[in-house]
Design a protein around this motif. Sequence first.
Motif, PDB file in Angstrom:
ATOM      1  N   TYR A 142       0.865  -1.183   0.000  1.00 27.25           N
ATOM      2  CA  TYR A 142       0.000   0.000   0.000  1.00 27.25           C
ATOM      3  C   TYR A 142       0.899   1.230   0.000  1.00 27.25           C
ATOM      4  O   TYR A 142       1.857   1.298   0.775  1.00 27.25           O
ATOM      5  CB  TYR A 142      -0.881  -0.029   1.251  1.00 27.25           C
ATOM      6  CG  TYR A 142      -1.741   1.195   1.489  1.00 27.25           C
ATOM      7  CD1 TYR A 142      -2.963   1.333   0.847  1.00 27.25           C
ATOM      8  CD2 TYR A 142      -1.347   2.184   2.375  1.00 27.25           C
ATOM      9  CE1 TYR A 142      -3.778   2.446   1.081  1.00 27.25           C
ATOM     10  CE2 TYR A 142      -2.138   3.290   2.617  1.00 27.25           C
ATOM     11  CZ  TYR A 142      -3.358   3.415   1.969  1.00 27.25           C
ATOM     12  OH  TYR A 142      -4.151   4.522   2.205  1.00 27.25           O
ATOM     13  N   HIS A 144       0.607   5.344   0.266  1.00 22.25           N
ATOM     14  CA  HIS A 144      -0.215   6.529   0.522  1.00 22.25           C
ATOM     15  C   HIS A 144       0.639   7.764   0.279  1.00 22.25           C
ATOM     16  O   HIS A 144       1.803   7.805   0.665  1.00 22.25           O
ATOM     17  CB  HIS A 144      -0.719   6.533   1.966  1.00 22.25           C
ATOM     18  CG  HIS A 144      -1.493   7.768   2.323  1.00 22.25           C
ATOM     19  ND1 HIS A 144      -2.831   7.913   2.052  1.00 22.25           N
ATOM     20  CD2 HIS A 144      -1.108   8.922   2.931  1.00 22.25           C
ATOM     21  CE1 HIS A 144      -3.244   9.099   2.469  1.00 22.25           C
ATOM     22  NE2 HIS A 144      -2.209   9.732   3.000  1.00 22.25           N
ATOM     23  N   GLU A 145       0.038   8.767  -0.354  1.00 23.99           N
ATOM     24  CA  GLU A 145       0.791   9.978  -0.653  1.00 23.99           C
ATOM     25  C   GLU A 145      -0.006  11.220  -0.287  1.00 23.99           C
ATOM     26  O   GLU A 145      -1.203  11.309  -0.551  1.00 23.99           O
ATOM     27  CB  GLU A 145       1.144  10.005  -2.140  1.00 23.99           C
ATOM     28  CG  GLU A 145       2.116  11.089  -2.511  1.00 23.99           C
ATOM     29  CD  GLU A 145       2.649  10.890  -3.914  1.00 23.99           C
ATOM     30  OE1 GLU A 145       3.686  10.205  -4.052  1.00 23.99           O
ATOM     31  OE2 GLU A 145       2.043  11.391  -4.860  1.00 23.99           O
ATOM     32  N   SER A 146       0.690  12.177   0.315  1.00 23.57           N
ATOM     33  CA  SER A 146       0.102  13.467   0.668  1.00 23.57           C
ATOM     34  C   SER A 146       0.775  14.554  -0.155  1.00 23.57           C
ATOM     35  O   SER A 146       1.982  14.521  -0.380  1.00 23.57           O
ATOM     36  CB  SER A 146       0.291  13.766   2.157  1.00 23.57           C
ATOM     37  OG  SER A 146      -0.301  12.773   2.962  1.00 23.57           O
ATOM     38  N   THR A 158      -4.649  14.001  -1.188  1.00 23.13           N
ATOM     39  CA  THR A 158      -4.011  12.720  -0.890  1.00 23.13           C
ATOM     40  C   THR A 158      -4.427  11.710  -1.954  1.00 23.13           C
ATOM     41  O   THR A 158      -5.419  11.899  -2.659  1.00 23.13           O
ATOM     42  CB  THR A 158      -4.426  12.180   0.493  1.00 23.13           C
ATOM     43  OG1 THR A 158      -5.846  11.972   0.509  1.00 23.13           O
ATOM     44  CG2 THR A 158      -4.030  13.146   1.599  1.00 23.13           C
ATOM     45  N   LYS A 159      -3.660  10.639  -2.040  1.00 21.88           N
ATOM     46  CA  LYS A 159      -4.014   9.547  -2.938  1.00 21.88           C
ATOM     47  C   LYS A 159      -3.351   8.276  -2.446  1.00 21.88           C
ATOM     48  O   LYS A 159      -2.441   8.321  -1.601  1.00 21.88           O
ATOM     49  CB  LYS A 159      -3.606   9.855  -4.372  1.00 21.88           C
ATOM     50  CG  LYS A 159      -2.154  10.207  -4.580  1.00 21.88           C
ATOM     51  CD  LYS A 159      -1.952  10.660  -6.013  1.00 21.88           C
ATOM     52  CE  LYS A 159      -0.531  11.112  -6.248  1.00 21.88           C
ATOM     53  NZ  LYS A 159      -0.207  12.312  -5.441  1.00 21.88           N
ATOM     54  N   ASN A 160      -3.793   7.127  -2.945  1.00 23.47           N
ATOM     55  CA  ASN A 160      -3.197   5.870  -2.527  1.00 23.47           C
ATOM     56  C   ASN A 160      -3.392   4.812  -3.597  1.00 23.47           C
ATOM     57  O   ASN A 160      -4.346   4.858  -4.375  1.00 23.47           O
ATOM     58  CB  ASN A 160      -3.774   5.400  -1.185  1.00 23.47           C
ATOM     59  CG  ASN A 160      -5.263   5.144  -1.263  1.00 23.47           C
ATOM     60  OD1 ASN A 160      -5.698   4.091  -1.723  1.00 23.47           O
ATOM     61  ND2 ASN A 160      -6.062   6.104  -0.817  1.00 23.47           N
ATOM     62  N   GLU A 162      -2.886   0.330  -4.040  1.00 25.41           N
ATOM     63  CA  GLU A 162      -2.776  -0.885  -3.221  1.00 25.41           C
ATOM     64  C   GLU A 162      -2.867  -2.122  -4.101  1.00 25.41           C
ATOM     65  O   GLU A 162      -3.632  -2.171  -5.053  1.00 25.41           O
ATOM     66  CB  GLU A 162      -3.887  -0.920  -2.170  1.00 25.41           C
ATOM     67  CG  GLU A 162      -3.803  -2.122  -1.243  1.00 25.41           C
ATOM     68  CD  GLU A 162      -4.818  -2.084  -0.103  1.00 25.41           C
ATOM     69  OE1 GLU A 162      -4.911  -3.080   0.640  1.00 25.41           O
ATOM     70  OE2 GLU A 162      -5.505  -1.051   0.030  1.00 25.41           O
TER      71      GLU A 162
END
Length: 244
Positions: A142, A144-146, A158-160, A162
């Motif tokens: 996974y 996750h990015e801010s 934000t986005k992610n 997986e």
Amino acid sequence: MKISRIAGALLLSLTAAGAQAVPLSTLLGGGSIVANDRLFDSWFLTSYSTSDATRSFNADNIDVTALTDGGDKPGPGLNFSVSNGELTVTGDGIYGFIDLMFGFRVSTLDPLSRIGDNSLAYAGGAAYWGVLVDGSFDVGSYIHESIGTAQGGSDLGTKNIEFSTLDAGNGQVDTRKLSDSAVFPAQNEIWVTKNILVWAVDNTDSAGVFGFEQRFSKAVPEPASFALIGIGLLGLGAMRRRQA
């Protein structure tokens, strides 16, 4: 015991031909990388943790390459290539994991260009998980990015992504979110913070991340912005004449 089952995401890597890879260790040590009119600098390592006490983070095992083939949209960007199992983990019967967080600043070298949005995707045979179907399993990765206007911020979005699988008791639950994007008002500069988690529970299971990429689209300022830039340049010229 049943046979092993392996799944993998095989996505096209868009690394520009002939581009020079830069080790993440060099970037974290004060280095920078340029892709067209995008400057990626001020790299920082926030944290690294793992369930394996014998492991430590080696940033030499992550190479970063400029992507210059994206035009205005999806735009220039970066390809991250992971080697030597740096982001690969085998379960320990409890919860085997690697958790890495780092980030960087993105700014425009062209005063008439802006960053309009950005995307994140697994790339180049980027992720896999393998399980031996001998019981329940919980395994995957996974990211996750801010995106923010300041280091560590998330005010722009934000986005992610997986790639995982879970034996939920009533059947296998798979998550295949291989790309994501964030749209925000055009910016001269943004900060990106990335959190990568790779995990496997059973000691017969494993998971890994081998690559991912991002793009940063190009946006043209509104006419009013052009006017402000023009006024600023005129003022700068007048100031220099006075100094002369």
